[in-house]
Write an enzyme that holds these catalytic residues in place. Structure first.
Site, short mmCIF file in Angstrom:
data_model
loop_
_atom_site.label_atom_id
_atom_site.label_comp_id
_atom_site.label_asym_id
_atom_site.label_seq_id
_atom_site.Cartn_x
_atom_site.Cartn_y
_atom_site.Cartn_z
N GLU A 73 -1.12 -11.39 -22.28
CA GLU A 73 -0.64 -10.49 -21.21
C GLU A 73 0.24 -9.38 -21.80
OE1 GLU A 73 -0.40 -13.45 -17.30
OE2 GLU A 73 1.23 -13.50 -18.78
N ASP B 179 9.16 9.58 4.01
CA ASP B 179 8.92 10.79 4.79
C ASP B 179 9.35 12.00 3.99
OD1 ASP B 179 11.85 11.39 5.41
OD2 ASP B 179 11.67 9.38 6.26
#
Ligand code: DGJ
Length: 729
Positions: free
Chosen positions: A614, A534
Site C-alpha cells: 500500500e 457555497d
C-alpha cells in the site's frame, strides 16, 4: 458585448459572449424582464403579449387597459401586495402597517470597475468590469431599490444584487429582500436542485414545475446547509449534459437562503432567489439601506456541461482569492480519521514522519488540541493549546512537524461555543439563545453571536495569537451544527429578525480581517463536511471539505453533484482507510486514489498502518497527482456518463486541449458484462492523441465520436485512469 441602452425605448441589453439579458421600462414605468437567453440583436419585447385574463388587476394609471396587469407581465424585481400574485422579490411593512410595494423605474447609471457589495463577499472583477445600476422606486413610501448587474462576459456570467434604501421619512421593515427575480414567460422547464444530508451532500434531482405551484429549495439552518445548496438550474425538458438550454442561479451566500421556482396560471415560470424570508426582518430607518448578497447567473445553449464550466471558470478566476488562484495545494494528511481525539505530540510526529516518507506535504491537526477537549462535549471557544495533552506547546509541535519537511495545519471552529468552556462561563450572553428557554444544543455546542464586535474581536485576537506564535500554513475552519434559538442579546426586540444575517456578516468580516492579516495562511472551509459549500465561503476559503463521507463510491455521487456548480480545485477530497469509517465498505486503494484525485487530494488515515504494498501505491498516487495536478486544477471538467450505468466517468482537459485525463470507476461489476465504454469530450478533433498506458494513437475526432472501450471489469469497485497527450504537430 457589453451594455447597450436605448433610452427612447427604455431598453437595457446586457450582452455576454453568447447570451443576452434584456429589460424594458414600459410606458407605466414598470421594469419588465424581457429576455434571458442566446444573443439575438433584437428588442425581444415583441414576445410579450397582454390580454385580459380575468381577475388580474390593473395599476391605477392603467385602469382603462384591462389587458395590462402586473399579475401577468414579466417583472425584473417583483413587488408585493400590488397586483402581482406570484412570488415577490421584496416584502415590506410600511410605518402605517400597510404592506404594498409597487416599483416604478426611476433611472439608471452605468458603472465601471467592479465593487464588492458592502460587508459581503462578491465577485472580484477589475477596474474594467462593466456594470449597470437601475433604480426603481415606490413613490408612496420612498422605498428605493438599486438593481446592480455586472458583466463577466467571457464566462457568460451576469452577477446581480440589490440594495434597498429607505428614502422616505418614516421607518420601514423589510420582511423579504431577495437578490433576484427572473421570469420566463413561455415553455415548460425542469429544475435541477442539489439536496442532501450530513455525509451525503449535493445530490442532483431533476423535477418538473407544477403549473399553479411553487417549489422552494431552502435552508433555515443559519448555514447554506447539507440539505439544500444555494444553487439551482432551470432547463428545458430535453436538455442533457451535451445539449439544450439551461440557466444557473447561484447565490453567493452562506446563511439562510431560498430559491423559489413557480409556474403560474399561464405557464410562465418565475425564479426568485435570496436570503430566506423566514424569521427575517430588517428595520430601515429613513436613510438606511440593506444590501443583498450577489447571485451568479449563467446560461448555456449547449447543455449542462458547458453551464458547469462557466461556473468553474468564473469561480476559479473571480471568486477564489488571487493569492490562492494559481497556488499549488499541498497533499495533506489529516489526523481526524487517523486518530480522532486520541493523540499526543509523539503520535502526531509519528504520523508526520510516515506521511513525509510517502511524499505527503502537510499535516493537519484536526480537533482535540485545545482547552480540555478529549471528546466533543467541551472547550469550543477556549482556543488555547492543551499542552498537558500534547506534551508540548503548539509552537514546538509546529517546529517538530516542520523539521520532518511537512507544513502544519490546524483545525478551528471559531463560530461555536461549548457550554462547558471558560468562554461560556465568562460570557454566557455571547451565545445565541432565547431568553427564558433552555437552548437547543447540538453536538453539545451553542453558536456564538458573530454579529457582535466584541465576539469577533475575541476570536480575532485568539486566532491571531495562535498564528503568530506557531508557524501554521493552513486552517480548517469548521462549523458543526445548525442554528436554532437565533436571538441576540445585543439587539433590541424589534431587530431580532436581523440576527441570522448579522451573524453571517460577522463571520464574513472576521474572515476578511484574518485573511488580510495572514494572507499566506490558507483556510479550508468545512461544516461537518460540506454543510457550507457555497460561493460565499469560497471567497475566503479556496477549498472546502466536500463531505464527512470519505467512502470513495459515495464520493462519486457527492463530487459529481458538487461539480454542477463548483470546480474540482475547490473540493476537499481525501483517501481514507478501508473498510471505510462511515459505511464499512472495502474499496481498493487505487480506486480511492482516483476518486480523491478529482478534488484537492490528500489522505485521512494513519500512513504508519499501511502495508508495504500500500505504501508503494500511495507513493505512486502522489507522484501521479503531481503529474496531473495542473490539469485537475485548471483543466476543463466533463461529466461523461449521461444515463444511469454501472460506472461513473469524468475527464479533465487542459485549456490548450493537449492533455486529457480520463477516470472511470465501476460501481457495479456484472458477470459477462458489457465492455465499459465512453465517448470523450473537449478534445481537438484534428489532433492525434497518444494513449499513455498503451501507446496507441487516435484522433480527437475518433475518441469523441467513436469513443473508447475497455476490457470487462472484475472485482470490487475497480477503476481506470488514462492520460492522453496530443502528439506534436
Ligand atoms: C467535522 C468535520 O467535517 C470533520 O472532518 C472533522 O474536522 C470533525 N468535524 C472534527 O470535529
Amino acid at each position: 458585448m457589453g451594455i447597450r441602452i436605448e433610452e427612447r425605448k427604455g431598453l437595457f441589453s446586457l450582452e455576454t459572449a453568447h447570451t443576452l439579458y434584456q429589460m424594458k421600462a414600459d410606458e407605466t414605468g414598470v421594469l419588465q424582464h424581457i429576455w434571458y437567453g442566446p444573443r439575438t440583436d433584437t428588442d425581444m419585447s415583441y414576445r410579450i403579449r397582454t390580454v385580459n385574463r380575468g381577475f388580474c388587476g390593473n395599476p391605477y394609471e392603467m385602469q382603462d387597459r384591462p389587458d395590462y396587469s402586473l399579475d401577468t407581465l414579466p417583472q425584473e424585481y417583483s413587488g408585493s401586495g400590488a397586483g402581482d400574485y406570484r412570488s415577490s422579490a421584496l416584502e415590506a411593512e410600511n410605518h402605517d402597517g400597510s404592506m404594498s410595494v409597487d416599483w416604478r423605474y426611476a433611472g439608471y447609471r452605468l458603472l465601471k470597475g467592479k465593487v464588492k457589495p458592502e460587508r459581503l463577499p462578491g465577485l472580484r472583477g477589475n477596474e474594467e468590469t462593466d456594470g449597470l445600476e437601475i433604480t426603481l422606486e415606490d413613490k408612496a413610501n420612498g422605498l428605493t431599490v438599486y438593481l446592480t448587474y455586472w458583466l463577466f462576459d467571457r464566462y457568460d456570467v451576469i452577477v446581480r444584487s440589490a440594495r434597498i434604501e429607505n428614502r422616505g421619512s418614516k421607518g420601514i421593515i423589510l420582511r423579504k429582500a431577495a437578490t433576484l427575480c427572473v421570469d420566463f414567460p413561455y415553455g415548460q422547464q425542469d429544475v435541477i436542485h442539489f439536496h442532501g444530508r450530513h455525509a451525503m451532500e449535493r445530490i442532483p434531482e431533476r423535477t418538473g414545475i407544477p403549473t399553479g405551484g411553487r417549489l422552494a429549495f431552502e435552508s433555515c439552518r443559519g448555514m447554506s446547509s447539507h440539505q439544500s445548496n444555494p444553487f439551482i438550474i432551470l432547463c428545458d425538458p430535453n436538455t442533457t449534459e451535451r445539449s439544450g438550454m439551461c440557466y444557473g442561479f447561484m447565490l453567493m451566500y452562506s446563511g439562510n437562503h431560498l430559491e423559489e421556482v413557480s409556474r403560474d396560471q399561464t405557464g410562465s415560470t418565475r425564479v426568485v432567489c435570496g436570503i430566506h424570508p423566514e424569521k427575517f426582518s430588517w428595520k430601515l430607518e429613513p436613510g438606511d439601506s440593506f444590501q443583498t448578497p450577489e447571485a451568479i447567473l449563467s446560461c448555456s445553449m449547449e447543455g449542462l456541461n458547458i453551464l458547469s464550466r462557466n461556473y468553474h471558470r468564473v469561480i476559479r478566476d473571480e471568486v477564489i482569492s488571487p493569492r490562492w488562484r494559481k497556488a499549488r495545494k499541498p497533499v495533506l494528511v489529516n489526523s481526524w480519521e487517523a486518530c480522532y481525539f486520541d493523540f499526543n505530540a509523539d503520535k502526531l510526529l509519528e504520523l508526520a514522519r510516515s506521511a513525509a516518507d510517502l511524499g505527503m506535504e502537510m499535516l493537519v491537526l484536526d480537533d482535540g488540541w485545545f482547552g480540555c477537549r478529549n471528546d466533543d462535549t467541551t472547550s469550543l471557544g477556549d482556543w488555547f493549546c492543551n499542552e498537558g495533552k500534547l506534551g508540548c506547546s503548539l509552537k514546538e509541535l509546529a517546529e517538530r512537524i516542520h523539521s520532518q519537511g511537512l507544513k502544519f495545519g490546524l483545525w478551528l471552529e471559531p463560530e461555536m461555543i461549548s457550554p462547558d468552556s471558560d468562554l461560556y462561563r465568562a460570557h454566557p450572553d455571547w451565545a445565541l439563545t432565547d431568553p427564558g428557554r433552555k437552548p437547543m444544543v447540538s453536538r453539545h455546542q451553542l453558536v456564538l453571536d458573530m454579529g457582535r464586535q466584541e465576539v469577533r474581536d475575541y476570536l480575532y485576537d485568539n486566532i491571531s495569537t495562535i498564528l503568530k506564535e506557531a508557524r501554521i500554513e493552513y486552517i480548517k475552519w469548521d462549523f458543526n451544527r445548525s442554528m436554532a434559538n437565533v436571538y441576540s442579546r445585543a439587539l433590541p426586540e424589534d431587530r431580532q429578525g436581523e440576527a441570522a444575517h448579522r451573524f453571517m456578516l460577522g463571520t464574513y468580516s472576521l474572515l476578511e480581517r484574518l485573511t488580510n492579516t495572514f494572507p499566506d495562511v490558507m483556510i479550508e472551509g468545512c461544516s461537518g463536511g460540506g454543510g457550507r459549500f457555497d460561493a460565499g465561503m469560497l471567497y475566503y476559503c479556496p477549498q472546502i471539505w466536500c463531505s464527512d463521507n470519505t467512502d470513495a463510491v459515495e464520493r462519486l455521487e457527492i463530487q459529481k453533484g458538487t461539480s454542477y456548480g463548483y470546480p474540482a480545485c475547490t473540493m476537499g477530497s481525501h483517501v481514507s482507510a478501508s473498510p471505510n469509517h462511515q459505511t464499512g465498505r472495502t474499496i481498493p486503494l487505487e480506486t480511492r486514489g482516483i476518486v480523491a484525485q478529482a478534488g484537492t487530494f490528500g489522505y485521512e488515515l494513519d500512513p504508519a498502518k499501511l502495508t508495504e504494498a500500500e505504501r508503494k501505491t500511495v507513493k505512486s498516487q502522489i507522484a501521479d497527482f503531481h503529474r496531473y495536478e495542473e490539469l485537475i486544477a485548471w483543466g476543463d471538467y466533463y461529466r461523461l456518463d449521461e444515463s444511469e450505468s454501472d460506472f461513473t466517468s469524468w475527464m479533465f482537459v487542459s485549456p490548450d486541449r493537449s492533455k486529457a485525463l480520463l477516470s472511470i470507476v465501476a460501481t457495479h461489476v456484472r458477470a459477462n458484462g458489457p465492455f465499459p465504454f465512453v465517448r470523450l469530450q473537449g478534445l481537438d478533433p484534428e489532433k492525434t492523441y497518444r494513449r499513455e498506458d498503451t501507446g496507441e494513437h487516435m484522433t480527437g475526432a475518433a475518441l469523441m465520436h467513436g469513443g473508447i472501450s475497455f476490457p470487462q471489469f472484475t472485482g470490487d469497485y475497480p477503476a481506470i485512469q488514462v492520460c492522453f497527450s496530443a502528439a506534436a504537430d
